[in-house]
Design a protein around this motif. Structure first.
Motif, mmCIF file in Angstrom:
data_model
loop_
_atom_site.group_PDB
_atom_site.id
_atom_site.type_symbol
_atom_site.label_atom_id
_atom_site.label_comp_id
_atom_site.label_asym_id
_atom_site.label_seq_id
_atom_site.Cartn_x
_atom_site.Cartn_y
_atom_site.Cartn_z
ATOM 1 N N SER A 66 39.440 34.516 35.646
ATOM 2 C CA SER A 66 40.502 34.420 36.261
ATOM 3 C C SER A 66 41.308 34.122 36.819
ATOM 4 O O SER A 66 40.744 32.701 37.026
ATOM 5 N N PHE A 70 43.414 31.809 46.098
ATOM 6 C CA PHE A 70 42.738 31.739 47.263
ATOM 7 C C PHE A 70 42.709 31.625 48.948
ATOM 8 O O PHE A 70 42.373 31.979 49.960
ATOM 9 N N ARG A 78 38.684 31.031 38.125
ATOM 10 C CA ARG A 78 37.062 31.114 38.374
ATOM 11 C C ARG A 78 36.692 31.940 37.043
ATOM 12 O O ARG A 78 37.318 32.425 36.336
ATOM 13 N N GLU A 85 31.774 38.943 40.406
ATOM 14 C CA GLU A 85 32.497 37.896 40.437
ATOM 15 C C GLU A 85 33.854 37.715 40.654
ATOM 16 O O GLU A 85 34.748 37.378 40.508
ATOM 17 N N PRO A 87 37.388 37.549 41.989
ATOM 18 C CA PRO A 87 37.815 37.756 43.883
ATOM 19 C C PRO A 87 39.063 38.458 43.807
ATOM 20 O O PRO A 87 39.836 38.792 42.844
ATOM 21 N N THR A 90 43.530 38.369 42.284
ATOM 22 C CA THR A 90 43.868 38.382 40.975
ATOM 23 C C THR A 90 44.884 38.669 40.107
ATOM 24 O O THR A 90 45.179 39.678 39.983
ATOM 25 N N GLN A 134 40.758 42.775 41.659
ATOM 26 C CA GLN A 134 39.136 42.882 42.105
ATOM 27 C C GLN A 134 38.103 43.508 41.610
ATOM 28 O O GLN A 134 38.245 43.894 41.247
ATOM 29 N N ASN A 342 40.741 36.003 51.568
ATOM 30 C CA ASN A 342 39.856 34.725 50.702
ATOM 31 C C ASN A 342 39.627 33.811 51.833
ATOM 32 O O ASN A 342 38.620 33.795 52.834
ATOM 33 N N LEU A 580 35.811 29.096 48.362
ATOM 34 C CA LEU A 580 34.779 29.962 48.210
ATOM 35 C C LEU A 580 33.854 30.267 47.211
ATOM 36 O O LEU A 580 33.616 31.493 46.461
ATOM 37 N N LYS A 581 33.654 29.003 46.303
ATOM 38 C CA LYS A 581 32.454 29.597 45.311
ATOM 39 C C LYS A 581 31.249 28.745 45.997
ATOM 40 O O LYS A 581 31.261 27.634 46.416
#
Length: 750
Positions: A66, A70, A78, A85, A87, A90, A134, A342, A580-581
Motif C-alpha cells: 500500500s 500517513f 506499508r 493491515e 491503512p 491508501t 482502507q 492517521n 503508525l506502525k
C-alpha cells in the motif's frame, strides 16, 4: 504468463485474472470494463452523499503493498498480508498473486516469475469526487468517496477505482497510468511532459542552510564556499524567507505562540527588505540586481524561488493593498476523516484555528501571473511551489476539493508556461490524488517528506519512502528526492540513493560545511550530474518486504542508464520505525550496527534486455562501487552482499557483448562516480583487417573502466593515443579521461 479475462463479479466474488480477490461483494458494487483487461469498480447508493464509505468485500490472503498518506502532505509504504493491515488513505494497492509452484528458496540463483502475477488497485478521481482505499478489522476492503463540499453530492461513483493485472508490476503500473491518462484526460503521463533542464545539473537549496533567515549575504557566502571547493552548483533554490509576510497573531517582543508561524500571510508579491539592499558592498539594491550578480559571478544557470500554492502557508493578507485585487477571503480548512484518521499535522491544526487568506479561484491565474511575471523580470528561472495539499481542505463553497485543486493547478501550470521556459516548476507537499491526477504539465514533484538533518530516526525512512512512492509518482512526474547535506553522518547513504534515483541532485549545506569528496562522486567538474533514465524503484523481490522494520530485508533500488543497469543496496534496518506502525513483539530486534545479508542479481534490473544490444548472450559485468570489485556472472546469477545499518553499495550491471574473435566486452563508465554507467552514451564495434575496434561515446573526466576478456593493443581518446591499464585477472580495463566534461570518443583496438 497470460492474464485472462476482464475483472468481473461472479457469485458475489470479484475475480481478477485467475484469482478470487474479494468475497462477499455487496450488490451495489459494479464493474465496468475499460480496456486491455482493466476495469473500473464503482458503487451506487440509495441516497446522495458528499462523503461515503463503501465495503467492497473481504480481501483474500495476498501479500500487499500500500502507498498511503500517513499525514495530509505525504505518502509512505506499508506491506502486509491481510485486509486489516491496509491503512486509511491508501492511494495505490498492489497484490501479489502466486501459485504454489512459484514459491522457492529466497537465495535460489534462478528466481522464477512464471506463476506470479500482480493485481493493481488505483483509487482515482471520478468527476468532482476523490477516492481512497482502507481496510477493516474484518479484513474487508473499503472504498471512500468524497467531494470536500457538503453541497456537492452524488448517489453513484462508477469510475472511482481502477483495477488491472499483469505479470510485470512495473509495466502494469505504467500501462494502467497510460490507460487512465487517455480515459480521464485530467493529467498526463511523464512521457508526455517537458522535463525541466535543471535536473541534469547540481543544485543548492537554502532551506537547511538558513531556514527562514536566508539573506543575500548568506547565499553569496555559500556560493563562494562551493566555488572554493571546486564544485559549483548550477541551480539554486532560494527557499522560504524571501517574501514579504506578516504574522498577525504574534505581537512584537513577545514569545512565539506555537502554531502561529503557519498562519503567516503574504503581504506583497515582491521581495522583503532583506533582498532590497543586497549583495556584498551593496552592489545591488533589489532581487533583480542580486540575481544578476550571482549568475554572473558564480555561473548559475537556474535560480528558482519558493512560494506556497496559496501564496504563503496562511495564504495572503486580505487587507493588503496589493492583494485586494485578487479578492481574497478568509477561509477555514475542513479536514476530512482521512486527514485526521492517521497522523494529524500541526500546520493544518493551526490553520483550522487561524484560517487561510484564500485568493478567489476566479483570480488565481492573475495572482500567479503577476507573481511569476515579477520574478521572471528579476531574472528568476522557475519556482518551487509548496504546501499544495492545503487546497483539499478549502473546497467548501468552491465546488469541492477536486474542483478547487484543479482550478489552482491549471492556473499554476499556465502561469509557469507563460513566464518561465522549460516547464521550470517543482511541486511539493502534493501527495493527494486530487493533485496527482490533475497534473497535466507539472513534471517534477517531491517524493517524500523532507530530509531533516537533525532527525536521526528518519534517514532510512526517507530513502525507502521515496523509492516506494516512485512506483506511482514516477509514472506522472520525475520524483524529487529532496536535498541532503554532504557533511552529515548519512551523506553517503543519501548521496548514493540520489545517484540512482533519476532525479535532481542538490544539497542544503551550510556555507563552509561541505564534504567535497562525496559531492565529487555525484557531480562532474562542469556542474553536470550523471542522471539515470527513470525513477529509481524497489526491485521486484523487495516490493512486498519491509526494508525498515522486518529486521531481515535489504532495500534494493534499480534503474537504467543508456546501455547498463544500476542497483543500489541499502541497509535501512534498525535506524527508525515507520509512523503508525507498531513494532510487533515477535519481530526481530535489529541492533543499529548489525549486518544483514542479501543477494544482487543482474535480473534485478528490469528491461535490461531492451538496452543490452544484439551481441548480448546473457552474461554481465558487475562492478561494485565501494569495494571496487568486478565480477562476471550470467543474468540469473547472484552476488552476496552484507551491509550494516546505514551502509550501502552500488552495482553497475553492464551486459557483456560477444564480438569478433570471441572478444567479450562491456563498458562500465567512470569508476569514481556513484552512477558509473551514466557516463556511457553508446557502444559500437567495427571489424577491420587489423582487428576489432570497440567505440564508446562517453563523457566526464576521471578513471573510465570497461570489462574486456583480453588486452587491447591500443587506446584512443578523441583520436589521441592514451595509456591504459589492464588487469587480466579481473578483466578490468582502465583509461584516464582528461580535459572537459563534454562528449568523448573512446576507442580500444584489438
Amino acid at each position: 504468463m497470460t492474464i485472462p479475462a476482464i475483472p468481473s463479479i461472479k457469485n458475489s466474488s470479484l475475480i481478477v485474472g485467475s484469482k478470487v480477490v474479494l468475497t462477499g461483494v455487496p450488490a451495489n458494487i459494479v464493474v465496468s470494463p475499460v480496456s486491455g483487461g482493466s476495469a473500473f469498480i464503482g458503487a451506487t447508493s440509495s441516497s446522495p452523499y458528499s462523503h461515503q464509505v463503501f465495503t467492497l468485500g473481504t480481501l483474500g490472503g495476498f501479500k500487499f503493498l500500500s502507498l498511503f498518506r500517513f499525514k495530509i502532505w505525504w505518502m509512505i509504504p506499508r506491506v502486509g498480508k491481510s485486509g486489516s493491515e491496509i491503512p486509511m488513505e491508501t492511494q495505490l494497492l498492489l497484490l501479489e498473486a502466486r501459485e504454489e509452484s512459484a514459491l522457492q528458496n529466497e537465495i535460489s540463483s534462478s528466481p522464477s516469475n512464471e506463476n506470479t502475477f500482480y493485481i493493481l488497485f488505483l483509487p482515482v478521481l471520478d468527476g468532482l469526487f476523490r477516492t481512497s482505499l482502507q481496510g477493516t478489522s474484518a479484513n474487508e476492503l473499503q472504498f471512500c468517496v468524497e467531494s470536500g463540499d457538503a453541497k456537492v453530492q452524488t448517489s453513484q461513483a462508477l469510475e472511482g477505482l481502477f483495477v488491472n493485472s499483469g505479470d510485470n508490476p512495473f509495466e502494469l503500473i505504467k500501462n494502467s497510468i497510460k490507460i487512465l491518462e487517455k480515459k480521464k484526460q485530467t493529467f498526463s503521463h511523464i512521457e508526455n511532459k517537458k522535463i525541466p533542464a535543471h535536473l541534469d545539473w547540481f543544485g543548492w537549496c537554502t532551506w537547511d542552510a538558513f531556514y527562514t533567515q536566508v539573506n543575500p549575504e548568506g547565499i553569496e557566502e555559500g556560493l563562494k564556499s562551493f566555488m572554493d571547493g571546486g564544485c559549483l552548483p548550477k541551480f539554486l533554490i532560494i527557499d522560504d524567507g524571501w517574501q514579504e509576510t506578516i504574522n498577525e497573531f504574534q505581537k512584537e517582543g513577545e514569545p512565539l505562540v506555537e502554531g502561529t508561524q503557519f498562519a503567516s500571510r503574504l503581504v506583497d508579491i515582491k521581495e522583503n527588505s532583506k533582498f532590497k539592499s543586497s549583495g556584498s558592498g551593496n552592489t545591488s539594491t533589489n532581487l533583480h540586481g542580486f540575481i544578476d550578480v550571482i549568475k554572473e559571478k558564480y555561473g548559475l544557470k537556474f535560480v528558482y524561488m519558493w512560494h506556497a500554492l496559496a501564496g504563503y502557508w496562511g495564504g495572503v493578507l486580505p487587507s493588503s493593498e496589493t492583494m485586494r485585487e485578487y479578492n481574497p477571503k478568509l477561509a477555514y480548512p475542513i479536514q476530512s476523516p482521512g486527514n485526521i484518521g492517521n497522523l494529524r499535522d500541526v500546520a493544518m491544526d493551526s490553520l483550522e484555528k487561524y484560517g487561510v487568506g484564500l485568493v478567489d479561484p476566479e483570480k488565481i491565474f492573475e495572482f500567479y501571473n503577476d507573481l511569476h511575471g515579477y520574478l521572471a523580470s528579476c531574472g528568476v528561472d522557475g519556482v518551487k511551489v509548496d504546501v499544495q495539499n492545503l487546497l483539499e481542505t478549502l473546497g467548501s463553497g468552491y465546488g469541492g476539493r477536486v474542483a478547487i485543486t484543479r482550478r489552482y493547478q491549471e492556473a499554476l501550470e499556465q502561469s509557469v508556461a507563460r513566464n518561465f521556459s522549460d516547464n521550470n516548476l517543482i511541486c511539493c507537499m502534493c501527495h493527494n490524488s486530487d493533485s496527482i491526477y490533475s497534473s497535466k504539465k507539472s513534471a517534477v514533484a517531491r517524493a517524500s517528506e523532507d530530509f531533516m538533518p537533525r532527525e536521526t530516526t528518519i534517514q532510512t525512512l526517507h530513502v525507502a519512502a521515496v523509492a516506494f512512492n516512485s512506483l506511482l509518482l514516477g509514472e506522472i512526474v520525475v520524483p524529487d528526492w529532496d536535498m541532503f547535506q554532504s557533511k552529515h553522518e548519512t551523506a553517503e547513504f543519501h548521496g548514493a540513493a540520489r545517484a540512482l534515483g533519476g532525479c535532481a541532485v542538490y544539497v542544503s549545506d551550510k556555507p563552509g560545511n561541505q564534504d567535497f569528496k562525496i559531492l565529487k562522486k555525484l557531480v562532474l567538474p562542469d556542474g553536470s550530474v550523471l542522471r539515470a533514465r527513470y525513477a529509481g524503484r524497489p526491485t521486484r523481490d523487495c516490493l512486498f518486504e519491509d526494508p525498515v522494520m522486518d529486521g531481515k530485508s535489504l532495500l534494493k533500488i534499480w534503474n537504467l542508464n543508456k546501455i547498463s543497469g544500476i542497483v543500489g543496496v541499502f541497509n535501512c534496518q534498525g535506524a527508525g520505525n515507520w509512523p503508525l506502525k507498531q513494532v510487533a513483539e515477535r519481530s526481530p530486534k535489529t541492533p543499529s550496527n548489525s549486518s544483514i545479508s542479501g543477494h544482487v542479481r543482474p535480473l534485478d534490473v528490469e528491461f535490461l534486455d531492451e538496452i543490452a544490444g544484439e551481441n548480448w548472450r546473457g552474461d554481465c559485468a558487475v562492478y561494485a562501487f565501494n569495494s571496487g570489485s568486478l565480477s562476471v556472472m550470467p543474468k540469473n546469477g547472484n552476488l552476496e552482499v552484507s551491509l550494516t545499518t546505514l551502509q550501502c553499495e552500488i552495482y553497475t550491471i553492464s551486459p557483456i557483448g560477444v564480438y569478433a574473435n570471441g572478444l567479450r566486452f562491456a563498458p562500465i563508465g567512470l569508476l569514481d562516480m556513484y552512477n558509473s554507467g551514466g557516463a556511457v552514451e553508446s557502444l559500437s564495434c567495427s571489424v577491420e583487417i587489423s582487428g576489432c575496434r570497440m567505440k564508446i561515446k562517453g563523457r566526464g573526466v576521471g578513471r573510465f573502466g570497461a570489462y574486456s576478456s583480453s588486452k587491447p593493443r591500443r587506446c584512443l581518446v578523441g583520436e589521441k593515443e592514451e595509456e591504459f591499464s589492464y588487469d587480466s585477472e579481473k578483466g578490468l580495463l582502465t583509461v584516464k579521461l582528461q580535459g572537459g566534461c563534454g562528449p568523448k570518443d573512446i576507442e580500444f583496438l584489438y
